[in-house]
Write a protein that holds these residues in place. Structure first.
Motif, short mmCIF file in Angstrom:
data_model
loop_
_atom_site.label_atom_id
_atom_site.label_comp_id
_atom_site.label_asym_id
_atom_site.label_seq_id
_atom_site.Cartn_x
_atom_site.Cartn_y
_atom_site.Cartn_z
N GLY A 1 8.08 -17.96 19.20
CA GLY A 1 7.28 -16.79 19.58
C GLY A 1 8.12 -15.53 19.67
N MET A 2 9.30 -15.65 20.23
CA MET A 2 10.19 -14.49 20.36
C MET A 2 10.71 -14.03 19.00
SD MET A 2 10.30 -13.34 23.28
CE MET A 2 9.32 -13.89 24.62
N VAL A 3 11.06 -14.96 18.14
CA VAL A 3 11.54 -14.59 16.80
C VAL A 3 10.42 -13.89 16.03
CG1 VAL A 3 12.25 -15.55 14.56
CG2 VAL A 3 13.34 -16.33 16.66
N GLY A 4 9.21 -14.43 16.11
CA GLY A 4 8.08 -13.78 15.44
C GLY A 4 7.79 -12.41 16.00
N ALA A 5 7.86 -12.26 17.33
CA ALA A 5 7.60 -10.97 17.95
C ALA A 5 8.67 -9.95 17.57
CB ALA A 5 7.51 -11.13 19.46
N LEU A 6 9.92 -10.36 17.59
CA LEU A 6 11.00 -9.42 17.24
C LEU A 6 10.90 -8.94 15.80
CD1 LEU A 6 14.11 -10.89 19.07
CD2 LEU A 6 12.98 -8.71 19.50
N SER A 7 10.65 -9.88 14.90
CA SER A 7 10.53 -9.48 13.50
C SER A 7 9.31 -8.58 13.31
CB SER A 7 10.46 -10.70 12.59
OG SER A 7 9.28 -11.44 12.83
N GLY A 8 8.24 -8.88 14.01
CA GLY A 8 7.05 -8.06 13.92
C GLY A 8 7.24 -6.68 14.52
N VAL A 9 7.98 -6.59 15.62
CA VAL A 9 8.24 -5.29 16.25
C VAL A 9 9.04 -4.40 15.30
CG1 VAL A 9 9.62 -4.16 18.06
CG2 VAL A 9 8.03 -5.96 18.65
N PHE A 10 10.08 -4.97 14.68
CA PHE A 10 10.87 -4.17 13.74
C PHE A 10 10.01 -3.70 12.57
CE2 PHE A 10 14.67 -6.65 15.39
CZ PHE A 10 15.06 -5.62 16.23
N ALA A 11 9.21 -4.59 12.04
CA ALA A 11 8.39 -4.23 10.87
C ALA A 11 7.32 -3.21 11.23
CB ALA A 11 7.74 -5.49 10.28
N THR A 12 6.62 -3.39 12.34
CA THR A 12 5.56 -2.43 12.70
C THR A 12 6.15 -1.08 13.08
OG1 THR A 12 5.48 -3.29 14.97
CG2 THR A 12 3.84 -4.14 13.41
N THR A 13 7.33 -1.06 13.69
CA THR A 13 7.97 0.22 13.99
C THR A 13 8.31 0.96 12.70
OG1 THR A 13 8.89 -0.67 16.03
CG2 THR A 13 9.94 1.31 15.15
N TRP A 14 8.83 0.24 11.73
CA TRP A 14 9.13 0.86 10.44
C TRP A 14 7.85 1.37 9.78
CZ3 TRP A 14 7.72 -0.29 5.39
CH2 TRP A 14 8.38 0.45 4.41
N LEU A 15 6.78 0.57 9.83
CA LEU A 15 5.52 0.98 9.22
C LEU A 15 4.95 2.22 9.90
CD1 LEU A 15 3.84 -2.51 8.71
CD2 LEU A 15 4.70 -0.99 6.92
N GLN A 16 5.02 2.29 11.23
CA GLN A 16 4.53 3.46 11.95
C GLN A 16 5.34 4.71 11.61
OE1 GLN A 16 4.81 1.89 15.92
NE2 GLN A 16 2.59 1.67 16.07
N ARG A 17 6.66 4.56 11.56
CA ARG A 17 7.51 5.71 11.20
C ARG A 17 7.22 6.18 9.79
NH1 ARG A 17 12.97 3.49 12.89
NH2 ARG A 17 12.74 2.80 10.77
N THR A 18 7.04 5.24 8.89
CA THR A 18 6.74 5.60 7.50
C THR A 18 5.40 6.30 7.40
OG1 THR A 18 8.04 3.72 6.74
CG2 THR A 18 6.52 4.69 5.15
N ALA A 19 4.40 5.82 8.11
CA ALA A 19 3.08 6.46 8.09
C ALA A 19 3.16 7.88 8.62
CB ALA A 19 2.09 5.63 8.90
N LYS A 20 3.88 8.06 9.71
CA LYS A 20 4.01 9.41 10.29
C LYS A 20 4.75 10.34 9.33
CE LYS A 20 5.55 11.74 14.46
NZ LYS A 20 6.19 11.59 15.77
N ARG A 21 5.83 9.84 8.73
CA ARG A 21 6.61 10.65 7.79
C ARG A 21 5.77 11.03 6.57
NH1 ARG A 21 10.54 7.21 6.60
NH2 ARG A 21 9.56 6.56 4.68
N GLU A 22 5.00 10.09 6.04
CA GLU A 22 4.17 10.38 4.87
C GLU A 22 3.07 11.38 5.19
OE1 GLU A 22 4.59 9.47 1.65
OE2 GLU A 22 6.48 8.58 2.29
N ARG A 23 2.52 11.30 6.38
CA ARG A 23 1.51 12.28 6.78
C ARG A 23 2.11 13.68 6.84
NH1 ARG A 23 -3.22 12.77 10.70
NH2 ARG A 23 -3.19 14.99 11.12
N TYR B 1 0.84 -1.20 0.00
CA TYR B 1 0.00 0.00 0.00
C TYR B 1 0.87 1.25 0.00
CZ TYR B 1 -3.11 3.72 1.31
OH TYR B 1 -3.78 4.91 1.31
N TYR B 2 1.92 1.26 0.83
CA TYR B 2 2.80 2.43 0.87
C TYR B 2 3.46 2.68 -0.48
CZ TYR B 2 2.51 2.45 6.01
OH TYR B 2 2.10 2.50 7.30
N VAL B 3 3.83 1.60 -1.15
CA VAL B 3 4.54 1.73 -2.42
C VAL B 3 3.60 2.17 -3.54
CG1 VAL B 3 5.78 0.42 -4.22
CG2 VAL B 3 6.37 0.13 -1.81
#
Length: 175
Positions: free
Chosen positions: A142-164, A42-44
């Motif tokens: 569970g920890m591997v999934g959570a860590l990868s998800g944290v990195f990805a969602t943090t990037w997505l949130q930063r990108t959403a804020k920057r685009e706004r 969606y971002y792209v």
């Protein structure tokens, strides 16, 4: 073709070693990453088209300086920000579920260890090893999934804020 069969059997062995909770964690991580990829696509693609539409709509307005025009501009920015956020709260919930399911796998594996200890005593280390692996593998997954998800969602949130912020600046400059 042989590679696919070997890959499938390796995954099946891994799930058997980790127990049924590992299968649930795997499905959760798969769904989480599908949602992350949807946001990235969606971002792209979709966000750029939306920004073009918002900018052309704003540029087509004759009145850009009145109170009503400012409210319309803010509404367009807010709608775009909501579209940018999309399913981020759901993604954050899935990220939080990963370690919890890992802990559930730990508990079920330890129950198996205690069952073996009750039946055969503490002297049979080989039979306890299967329960210990069922206790540790889901926790790791569970920890591997959570860590990868944290990195990805943090990037997505930063990108959403920057685009706004970029959209706000563009619409202000076109004032």
């Amino acid at each position: 073709m042989v590679f696919m069969i070997d890959f499938y059997s390796a995954i099946q062995d891994f799930i058997e070693t980790g127990g049924q909770v590992l299968l649930i964690i795997g499905v959760l991580i798969f769904v989480m990453w599908l949602m992350i990829l949807e946001r990235v696509f969606y971002y792209v693609k979709g966000h750029r088209e939306r920004v073009k539409y918002v900018r052309s709509t704003w540029q087509a307005r004759a009145d850009k300086s009145s109170w009503n025009a400012e409210q319309i501009r803010q509404a367009m920015i807010s709608r775009t920000a909501i579209a940018l956020g999309g399913n981020l709260p759901i993604l954050q919930a899935l990220v939080a579920l990963c370690p919890l399911l890992g802990l559930m796998g730990t508990v079920t594996g330890m129950i198996e260890v205690f069952d073996v200890m009750a039946v055969s005593g503490t002297g049979n280390a080989r039979s306890m090893a299967a329960g210990v692996s069922k206790a540790t593998i889901p926790t790791m997954a569970g920890m591997v999934g959570a860590l990868s998800g944290v990195f990805a969602t943090t990037w997505l949130q930063r990108t959403a804020k920057r685009e706004r912020l970029k959209l706000e600046e563009r619409l202000l400059l076109e004032h």
